[in-house]
Design an enzyme around this catalytic site. Structure first.
Site, PDB file in Angstrom:
ATOM      1  N   ARG A  42       0.645  -1.233   0.146  1.00 36.98           N
ATOM      2  CA  ARG A  42       0.019  -0.042  -0.019  1.00 36.98           C
ATOM      3  C   ARG A  42       0.559   1.330   0.145  1.00 36.98           C
ATOM      4  NH1 ARG A  42      -2.658  -3.864   1.507  1.00 36.98           N
ATOM      5  NH2 ARG A  42      -0.819  -4.287   2.593  1.00 36.98           N
ATOM      6  N   THR A  43       1.807   1.328   0.897  1.00 37.33           N
ATOM      7  CA  THR A  43       2.531   2.771   1.161  1.00 37.33           C
ATOM      8  C   THR A  43       3.063   3.121  -0.139  1.00 37.33           C
ATOM      9  OG1 THR A  43       2.550   2.078   3.509  1.00 37.33           O
ATOM     10  CG2 THR A  43       3.888   3.781   2.723  1.00 37.33           C
ATOM     11  N   LYS A  59      25.624  -3.240  -0.788  1.00 39.91           N
ATOM     12  CA  LYS A  59      26.921  -3.249  -0.709  1.00 39.91           C
ATOM     13  C   LYS A  59      27.664  -2.525   0.482  1.00 39.91           C
ATOM     14  CE  LYS A  59      26.459  -2.696  -5.585  1.00 39.91           C
ATOM     15  NZ  LYS A  59      26.385  -1.500  -6.594  1.00 39.91           N
ATOM     16  N   ARG A  92      11.036   3.954   3.455  1.00 41.93           N
ATOM     17  CA  ARG A  92      10.534   2.843   4.513  1.00 41.93           C
ATOM     18  C   ARG A  92      11.912   2.174   5.069  1.00 41.93           C
ATOM     19  NH1 ARG A  92       5.693  -1.040   4.489  1.00 41.93           N
ATOM     20  NH2 ARG A  92       4.724   0.759   5.223  1.00 41.93           N
ATOM     21  N   HIS A 148       4.648   5.934  11.649  1.00 38.91           N
ATOM     22  CA  HIS A 148       4.204   5.547  10.273  1.00 38.91           C
ATOM     23  C   HIS A 148       3.265   6.666  10.063  1.00 38.91           C
ATOM     24  CE1 HIS A 148       3.040   3.805   6.503  1.00 38.91           C
ATOM     25  NE2 HIS A 148       2.665   2.824   6.630  1.00 38.91           N
TER      26      HIS A 148
HETATM   27  N1   CP Z   1      -0.429  -0.122   5.794  1.00 42.89           N
HETATM   28  C1   CP Z   1       0.572  -0.133   5.222  1.00 42.89           C
HETATM   29  O1   CP Z   1       1.845   0.364   5.517  1.00 42.89           O
HETATM   30  O2   CP Z   1       0.742  -1.274   4.261  1.00 42.89           O
HETATM   31  P1   CP Z   1       2.199  -1.625   3.444  1.00 42.89           P
HETATM   32  O3   CP Z   1       3.149  -2.538   4.564  1.00 42.89           O
HETATM   33  O4   CP Z   1       1.630  -2.695   2.504  1.00 42.89           O
HETATM   34  O5   CP Z   1       2.808  -0.601   2.882  1.00 42.89           O
END
Ligand code: CP
Length: 305
Positions: free
Chosen positions: A51-52, A80, A101, A129
């Site tokens: 999703r993100t 590396k 991320r 998040h």
């Molecule tokens: N909600 C969320 O962060 O989903 P993903 O881990 O798929 O990005």
């Protein structure tokens, strides 16, 4: 230049403006179709995501911009031994804004220090998040019409669940928000959330173990997955993973106007039969994630439409 590391980087006024912008984007998508022509978003994902990453990419493309990046550490020069600082400094030469991320708490913050472009924390370990929180706030406000005067139940892995930590920090700034924290003893919210965020702000909350006990009082039920990747041993994960399963029978205990949110991915914690319940809002929530990320990109790039 601004980065987004935590929902606390935005004032309540800025949050409300961002949500207003997201709603305008939802209602008038064509108006924004060329707002980021010629701009590039880099998605630097050292940890898996559906999703993100995809919603960030969809958001930039909906704005007329383009995207580049990597979806795992293994496919980048991190394999590396390159540091996040160096990766970010170099990415600044190729893009106008970046979403990162990383499995390590604080990695996007470290990256932002060497960056020449805005950096968005797209999830750092068990910490924060913030763009999921923006998504959650937009979903709650759109469905309930308000962010104040609500009782929110958070259920599942409240210890490692970064979406939970960010959402609590954001919601305590609204009037009369009460929390019911539903988790097994081992997965209770970290003490800094309980003490520094809830108790210090005089927020009403209670901690319970049984979902059935909490359900009748909730306006929002925020389900979360027990995250296998955060456990140190398989045995603990197996013991916890099916602790909560929301099914049709349990939903009979909930209010008619309660909504179920989940950041997703789901494993077993919401039975698929619940998807047909009009109160199940988690797929709609994923759609709101695109609008709010579009609004965030416009805001951090200071693009006015
Ligand atoms: N909600 C969320 O962060 O989903 P993903 O881990 O798929 O990005």
């Amino acid at each position: 230049m601004r980065h987004l590391m935590s929902p606390m980087d935005l004032s309540v006024e800025e949050l409300d403006q961002l949500l207003d912008l997201a709603n305008d984007i939802e209602n008038n998508p064509k108006k924004y179709a060329h707002a980021c022509d010629g701009k590039r978003l880099a998605t630097l994902f050292y940890e898996p995501s559906t999703r993100t990453r995809l919603s960030f990419e969809a958001a930039m493309m909906n704005l007329g911009g383009t995207v580049l990046g990597f979806s795992s550490a293994n496919s980048s020069s991190a394999s590396k031994g390159e540091s996040v600082s160096d990766t970010m400094r170099v990415t600044s030469c190729y893009a106008d804004i970046a979403a990162m991320r990383h499995p390590k708490e604080g990695a996007p913050l470290v990256a932002s220090m060497s960056s020449l472009i805005p950096v968005i924390n797209a999830g750092d370990g068990g910490h924060q998040h913030p763009t999921q929180t923006l998504t959650d706030l937009l979903t709650i406000r759109s469905l309930k019409g308000r962010l104040d005067n609500i009782t929110v139940g958070l259920c599942g892995d409240l210890k490692f669940g970064r979406t939970v930590h960010s959402l609590i920090e954001a919601l305590v700034r609204y009037e009369n928000v009460k929390f019911v924290l539903i988790s097994p003893e081992e997965l209770r919210v970290p003490s800094y959330i309980r003490e520094e965020v809830l108790t210090n702000n005089n927020i009403e909350f209670m901690e319970v173990e049984r979902l059935e006990d909490a359900l009748p009082d909730l306006d929002i039920l925020y389900m979360t997955r027990v995250q296998k990747e955060r456990f140190f041993n398989e045995e603990d994960y197996v013991r916890m993973k099916d602790f909560y399963i929301l099914d049709k029978q349990k939903m009979e205990l909930a209010k008619e106007d309660m909504f179920i949110l989940h950041p997703l991915p789901r494993v077993n914690e919401i039975s698929v039969e619940v998807d047909k319940d009009p109160r199940a809002a988690y797929f709609q929530q994923a759609q709101y994630g695109v609008y709010v990320r579009m609004a965030l990109i416009l805001t951090l790039l200071e693009v006015e439409v």
